[in-house]
Enzyme design. Structure first.
Site, PDB file in Angstrom:
ATOM      1  N   LYS A   1      -9.973 -55.474   9.526  1.00 46.83           N
ATOM      2  CA  LYS A   1      -8.660 -55.116  10.239  1.00 46.83           C
ATOM      3  C   LYS A   1      -7.949 -54.097   9.576  1.00 46.83           C
ATOM      4  O   LYS A   1      -7.356 -53.021  10.147  1.00 46.83           O
ATOM      5  CB  LYS A   1      -8.114 -56.039  11.046  1.00 46.83           C
ATOM      6  CG  LYS A   1      -8.992 -56.908  12.132  1.00 46.83           C
ATOM      7  CD  LYS A   1      -8.249 -58.132  12.621  1.00 46.83           C
ATOM      8  CE  LYS A   1      -9.302 -59.067  13.529  1.00 46.83           C
ATOM      9  NZ  LYS A   1      -8.854 -60.415  13.799  1.00 46.83           N
TER      10      LYS A   1
ATOM     11  N   GLN B   1      -4.405 -64.731  13.569  1.00 44.52           N
ATOM     12  CA  GLN B   1      -5.747 -64.825  13.166  1.00 44.52           C
ATOM     13  C   GLN B   1      -6.061 -66.330  13.372  1.00 44.52           C
ATOM     14  O   GLN B   1      -5.511 -67.001  12.640  1.00 44.52           O
ATOM     15  CB  GLN B   1      -5.999 -64.561  11.674  1.00 44.52           C
ATOM     16  CG  GLN B   1      -7.357 -64.412  11.370  1.00 44.52           C
ATOM     17  CD  GLN B   1      -8.383 -63.614  11.803  1.00 44.52           C
ATOM     18  OE1 GLN B   1      -8.231 -62.395  12.392  1.00 44.52           O
ATOM     19  NE2 GLN B   1      -9.401 -64.002  12.318  1.00 44.52           N
TER      20      GLN B   1
ATOM     21  N   ASP C   1      -3.977 -58.929  21.094  1.00 45.04           N
ATOM     22  CA  ASP C   1      -5.505 -59.768  21.598  1.00 45.04           C
ATOM     23  C   ASP C   1      -5.662 -59.877  22.923  1.00 45.04           C
ATOM     24  O   ASP C   1      -6.617 -60.556  23.643  1.00 45.04           O
ATOM     25  CB  ASP C   1      -5.397 -61.160  21.067  1.00 45.04           C
ATOM     26  CG  ASP C   1      -6.437 -61.552  19.990  1.00 45.04           C
ATOM     27  OD1 ASP C   1      -7.394 -60.517  19.660  1.00 45.04           O
ATOM     28  OD2 ASP C   1      -6.379 -62.285  19.121  1.00 45.04           O
TER      29      ASP C   1
END
Length: 290
Positions: free
Chosen positions: A57, A101, A124
């Site tokens: 990422k 995460q 997200d």
């Protein structure tokens, strides 16, 4: 019996195309806004797979000209400390997207942390407010993996309206939001799961079959309708007898590919699309916040 095999849905190539488009958009927006878009990724502990995802990422952010704010915390970090950091990031004008995460160490409440993220910075797309907007059919940040599946179907001009879509898996990460996205595109949707009886009978009815169960090679060729579209959301690491590890999906690729018309590979299918949609959400938030 067909001698041909399924057409591969190349998520890696599409993800690169999306990232190229985002890079161009950032080049146009940055002089007006006066700063690049910013993504903050919070990682707790030393899970090796998570470390790889976070690095990927960060690299993707650098490639696009985005600012990356990595926060790596020791495994024993408390819930209160993490919530405080998220609240600070909510107020930080340089940050457009925040991502926690997963998985987290067992002493942490991931749902409570997710609720702490400001909905407009929810990269997200999993905050209850964003999921609520999805339920209502309103615009908002979308869950990355399901959004990646939908974008891939669109790219290959696979018609969803009127088709029977079967999603195997009912998680809040994939199964439930994907079911809603397919409904919005006028598919008839069945969501199957671990308690579903006669699963193979149901999967064989699917024009579009999505496997999101987290079990390696769970869906085999005899469970798939001839000519179906087979989408593999799973990514499972298997250690072979020679100690080398391979990545496989939830579909048994070897037996499904000769039956399906379209199939996603693992790796190179939905995985890269998830990262691309995360970046897309961050840039969308960047654009909308000005």
């Amino acid at each position: 019996m067909r001698s041909t095999t399924a057409c591969l849905l190349n998520g890696k190539a599409l993800a690169e195309k999306i990232q190229g488009d985002l890079k161009e958009l950032i080049t146009i927006l940055q002089p007006k806004i006066g700063r690049p878009p910013g993504l903050a990724v919070l990682m707790v502990g030393d899970d090796p797979a998570s470390a790889v995802y976070v690095r990927n990422k960060e690299r993707a952010c650098a490639k696009l000209g985005m600012a990356s704010f990595g926060h790596h915390f020791p495994g024993q970090t408390s819930q209160t400390e993490l919530e405080k950091v998220i609240q600070e990031l909510n107020q930080d004008p340089r940050v457009d997207g925040i991502l926690v995460q997963l998985p987290l160490p067992p002493h942490l409440d991931s749902v409570a942390l997710l609720h702490t993220i400001a909905p407009e910075k929810d990269a997200d797309g999993l905050h209850p407010m964003n999921l609520g907007r999805l339920v209502r059919g309103e615009s908002g940040l979308r869950s990355c993996t399901p959004a990646g599946v939908m974008r891939l179907l669109e790219e290959y001009q696979i018609e969803v309206a009127g088709k029977h879509a079967v999603v195997v898996g009912r998680s809040i990460l994939v199964g439930k939001p994907l079911g809603l996205m397919l409904l919005k595109k006028n598919a008839t949707v069945t969501i199957a799961h671990s308690r579903t009886q006669n699963l193979a009978e149901i999967t064989r009815q699917a024009d579009i079959l999505i496997a999101a169960v987290g079990k390696p090679q769970f869906i085999t060729g005899d469970m798939v309708k001839q000519g179906a579209v087979a989408i593999d959301v799973g990514i499972n690491r298997i250690v072979k007898s020679d100690d080398n590890a391979i990545l496989v999906g939830d579909l048994d690729f070897e037996s499904v590919a000769p039956v399906a018309d379209y199939i996603t590979p693992v790796p190179g299918g939905i995985g890269p699309m998830t990262v691309a949609m995360l970046l897309y959400n961050t840039v969308l938030s960047y654009q909308d916040r000005q």
